[in-house]
Design an enzyme around this catalytic site. Sequence first.
Site, PDB file in Angstrom:
ATOM      1  N   HIS A   1     -11.295  -5.280   8.084  1.00 45.88           N
ATOM      2  CA  HIS A   1     -12.056  -5.040   6.859  1.00 45.88           C
ATOM      3  C   HIS A   1     -13.288  -4.169   7.091  1.00 45.88           C
ATOM      4  O   HIS A   1     -14.101  -4.006   6.192  1.00 45.88           O
ATOM      5  CB  HIS A   1     -12.501  -6.368   6.237  1.00 45.88           C
TER       6      HIS A   1
ATOM      7  N   GLU B   1       0.810  -1.214   0.000  1.00 42.21           N
ATOM      8  CA  GLU B   1       0.000   0.000   0.000  1.00 42.21           C
ATOM      9  C   GLU B   1       0.848   1.271   0.000  1.00 42.21           C
ATOM     10  O   GLU B   1       0.507   2.252  -0.670  1.00 42.21           O
ATOM     11  CB  GLU B   1      -0.959  -0.003   1.196  1.00 42.21           C
TER      12      GLU B   1
END
Lengths: 325, 361
Positions: free
Chosen positions: A129, A60
């Site tokens: 999540h 990321e």
Amino acid sequence: MTERTLAQALNDGLDVALRSDERVVLLGEDIGRTGGVFRITDGLRDKHGADRVYDTPVAEAGIVGAAFGMAVAGLRPVAEMQFMGFSYPAYDQIINHVARIRNRSNHRFTAPMVIRMPYGGGIGAAEHHSESTEAIYAHIPGLRVVVPSTPRDAKGLLLAAIEDPDPVVFLEPIRLYRSVKEEIPDIYYRVDIGPARVERPGDDVTLISWGAMMKETRQAAVALEEEGLSVEVLDLRTLIPLDRDAIALSVSKTGRAVVIHEAPLTAGFGAEVAATIQEHCLYDLRAPVQRVAGWDTVFPLKRSEHHYLPSVERIREAAMKTLED
Amino acid sequence: LGRGLDTLITIEPSSTLESIFGQTHADEGSSMFSLIKPDGSVVDRLPVTLDEMRSLYADMVEARIFDRKAMAMQRQGRLATYAPFQGQEAAQIGAAAALRDDDWVTATYRDAALNWRAGYPWELLILGRVGDERGGQVPEGVNVLPPSITVGGHMVHAVGLAWGEMLKGTDRVALTSFGDGATSEGDFHEAMNFAAVYQTATIFFCQNNGYAISYPVAEQTRSETIAAKAAAYGMPGERVDGNDVVAVLLKVQEATERARSGGGPTLIEAVTYRMGPHTTSDDPDRYREGSEADSWEERDPLRRVRLLLEKAGGWTEQWQAELEEEASRRIEAAVVVAESVPEPTLEEMLTRMHAAGPEPE
């Protein structure tokens, strides 16, 4: 006009952006061949080419840092973080470089880029999540933070974010991806970053929310109206810049406010909204401002989600509390 | 003057480079590319002209004068913390000299010489250290980002910059400069991997100066060399004598040529030594022997070029005096410019976060 879900509206927005601006480049994990884990980029690689829609290695900070370089070089990258919780490894890049290059170079270099992040819970996902930590991005000077809750706003705000001369953190409510649907224009259009939207006008109490919690907020408004109340619903749509005028205008009129968000209560963005209300509307207030938020816990796993997520009933009760006395 | 130095000096390649240039690293055996010995003799033919050699030398002299001036100004309270580069002039000038004017550079707080040679004006480098964001506003056309203060975060920017240029269809390269310590950051891995995967025209230029503040490079990594790390990413890795300006220039030039023709990224490890402290707030005597720094005095990057030029008839004391005088004059003028920039206003502070300034209340 075509009827689209929020997810389809975003796909359409990215499609239109790729078509109309050759500087636009998409990059992220699994966004090409599979169209992303939520299929937001579905079909775009085939349509626009692998040199416009890049599958990237799983990194990321690398994605955001590379997108930063592209933006400084004059492109308009749109980076996807697969889930908001996966943006934390990129937080250093976002805070230390993306948000600061304009300041560091006194406007000489800028990073016009969009960092898309699916956020929020309610889908029974694994840990990490279901994050809704918008406040940590809202706290960083130099970033815009945008959170649409309707298909029309999602496409228009996304196109405005891509056009914006500064970096935008674009939060997409996972829970609403496929549960809201409306007719939206097929053409290129923008919804300005900044202004909040009065979704439902009313006189007795203002419900203020954004993104994923707009669903429960809308349902609570309907329930309260059935009980004979006139409810105003304000969808902030963008947290930074915050439309303080719209908040002040609405709460000055109704004299009562409930702020609703999914993130933990303490130091959540609702605190900023409540502070804004007392600064601008203290003498018009008829009751203390209520906050309905997640608990000060980690977002739980599937079996406890219903304990965590603010319910329609909690919003209704908070609104009723502002009407006591 | 103007004739190739190879017509002036030809010395047989030395049998072992290590006999000329000591190692800072545990690996006593690994070789490194080197052309100019510490005594000014030449290992092989030098593919630069005497004029070019004199010009590189003049740049190194100017850089050293800047470094000394900046240290002095910090002691006088005129600069905030300063990170000196003395000893690393050849690495920085050599690397920048290999670039084209429109190439990108992302470098560190210790890279003033590299940034300057790549187009960043002295007065803005000083202004930045005075403590003014306007020091980051390089002129249009200079593609050098303001020095990175975080360690390592800027490496991947050179990947994105080169990637962006590739998509725009240019052949610009992006060079990122960093130290041995930065190679331990996760950012190094992500940047190297992305650059190799997308074959971006990125030059990873590591100045291995022996220390990350106090931490010696031998403890920083168990890799035999920093250059060796390149193999894991599928890109060429080069180890070069960082105190040899021509060796650095050639290796960076090779890497830029490869990158421009689509050959992808290169990692270059320039082995050098930080003669001074990490910054003006550090005392190197706490973590290294004074004799170590002394031993590097004779490997000084300026000294060897002066000796070489002297032998080639390209150096006189008078020329040296002229160089120093002119460089000092330019740097003093830059200091005057930097110190005469008006105090920043609150308005300026508030209006540089976004294109349109702060949000209306």
